[in-house]
Write an enzyme that holds these catalytic residues in place. Structure first.
Site, PDB file in Angstrom:
ATOM      1  N   TYR A   1      -4.344 -11.633   7.139  1.00  0.00           N
ATOM      2  CA  TYR A   1      -5.006 -11.010   6.513  1.00  0.00           C
ATOM      3  C   TYR A   1      -5.805 -10.617   7.972  1.00  0.00           C
ATOM      4  O   TYR A   1      -6.885 -10.753   8.869  1.00  0.00           O
ATOM      5  CB  TYR A   1      -6.596 -11.608   6.161  1.00  0.00           C
ATOM      6  CG  TYR A   1      -7.601 -10.866   5.361  1.00  0.00           C
ATOM      7  CD1 TYR A   1      -7.265  -9.321   5.599  1.00  0.00           C
ATOM      8  CD2 TYR A   1      -8.976 -10.878   4.946  1.00  0.00           C
ATOM      9  CE1 TYR A   1      -8.481  -8.631   4.770  1.00  0.00           C
ATOM     10  CE2 TYR A   1      -9.398 -10.431   4.040  1.00  0.00           C
ATOM     11  CZ  TYR A   1      -9.421  -8.322   3.723  1.00  0.00           C
ATOM     12  OH  TYR A   1     -10.106  -8.018   3.633  1.00  0.00           O
TER      13      TYR A   1
ATOM     14  N   LYS B   1      -1.872  -8.698   4.661  1.00  0.00           N
ATOM     15  CA  LYS B   1      -2.596  -8.034   4.667  1.00  0.00           C
ATOM     16  C   LYS B   1      -2.764  -6.904   5.227  1.00  0.00           C
ATOM     17  O   LYS B   1      -4.011  -7.588   6.172  1.00  0.00           O
ATOM     18  CB  LYS B   1      -3.993  -8.877   3.426  1.00  0.00           C
ATOM     19  CG  LYS B   1      -4.988  -7.097   2.066  1.00  0.00           C
ATOM     20  CD  LYS B   1      -5.751  -7.918   1.991  1.00  0.00           C
ATOM     21  CE  LYS B   1      -6.663  -7.380   1.162  1.00  0.00           C
ATOM     22  NZ  LYS B   1      -7.761  -7.345   0.466  1.00  0.00           N
TER      23      LYS B   1
END
Length: 299
Positions: A139, A167
């Site tokens: 992330y 992400k």
């Protein structure tokens, strides 16, 4: 070599519904999960920034994980967000949610170590990966962590077998494009900012984990992804413009995720209120949000 996990399409980043006393409303969480699944979520992510992970204790995370796993019941993969800077604590949390039955973990870099080098970031993830049995979704959100995992850093992290996806939430389309070029054949790269879904998918992103389209637009978020994949440019452009309006509005009102929760409540989705010290939107801000939602046909 590909490290890819089956994380693709619209990934539903569910909020954690709290009441005014800061208590988790588990039945509301179950209802929100059903709404997301009905809107064609390809996976569910919880205890991320939408879920106010900074405010959630380890005991609460276990309770949330058990609830999510039970409600989803294998219909799509379930990914638990795990923040913090200590790799030892992250390992402990990952093992706890593994026992709850989650399918993967979404891990941020060690954000208190804001000047972490490439070697330090790599060793942080490598230490965690070697101690857990779950696939990892990286992330990258430098607005929150103060660490930007550049395309070169992500490419290096792809060498870790358990790293299966990313992400990417930098809001920098050039960085997203370069990361896709370097890593798109190795891991599943997912778009973070709602403003980049259409162009991101055109460049090779496998889906999105973003705030607004799937939570607000319902099946419209899935249709945006589908139209982008099918190169239905007119449909994708129209839906992307709607997502852009929502995205700009959400990040322009209150402290995150107050606007997200207020909008969901306006749509009849039981998001509750933010946990203190974050305050709910005031009356004027809620009216502004409602007006924007009317403009795009959601109210």
């Amino acid at each position: 070599m590909s490290n890819k996990a089956p994380w693709e399409g619209p990934i539903y980043a569910v909020v954690t519904p709290f009441n005014e006393r800061g208590e988790i409303q588990f039945e509301d969480l179950r209802q929100l999960l059903e709404i997301g699944l009905n809107d064609h979520a390809g996976a569910v992510a919880f205890c991320g920034h939408n879920g106010e992970n900074w405010s959630i204790s380890r005991k609460e995370r276990i309770e949330i994980a058990k609830t999510v796993v039970d409600q989803v019941n294998g219909r799509v993969p379930v990914i638990c967000g795990v923040g913090g800077s200590s790799p030892v604590e992250k390992i402990e949390v990952c093992k706890e949610v593994t026992d709850c039955g989650v399918d993967g973990v979404m891990l941020e870099p060690p954000y208190v170590v804001a000047t972490a080098t490439s070697d330090e970031i790599y060793e942080h993830y490598e230490q965690i990966a070697s101690a857990i049995d779950l696939p990892i979704l990286l992330y990258n959100n430098p607005r929150r962590t103060q660490i930007n995992m550049t395309p070169a850093i992500v490419n290096r992290l792809c060498q870790i077998d358990k790293v299966k996806g990313l992400k990417e939430s930098t809001r920098d389309f050039g960085q997203l494009s370069e990361t896709l070029q370097l890593c798109g054949d190795k891991i599943n790269v997912l778009v973070g900012p709602a403003s980049m879904i259409y162009p991101g998918v055109l460049m090779g992103a496998k889906g999105f984990v973003s705030s607004g389209p799937l939570e607000f637009m319902g099946k419209g978020g899935y249709e945006l992804y589908k139209a982008s994949c099918e190169r239905d440019h007119e449909t994708a452009k129209a839906l992307q413009i709607k997502a852009n309006i929502l995205y700009k509005t959400l990040f322009g009102l209150g402290t995150w995720p107050a606007a997200l929760k207020a909008g969901l409540n306006l749509l009849g989705k039981p998001a509750g209120v933010p946990r203190k010290p974050v305050k709910p939107l005031n009356e004027k801000e809620t009216a502004m949000l409602a007006e924007r939602m009317r403009e795009v046909g959601l109210l």
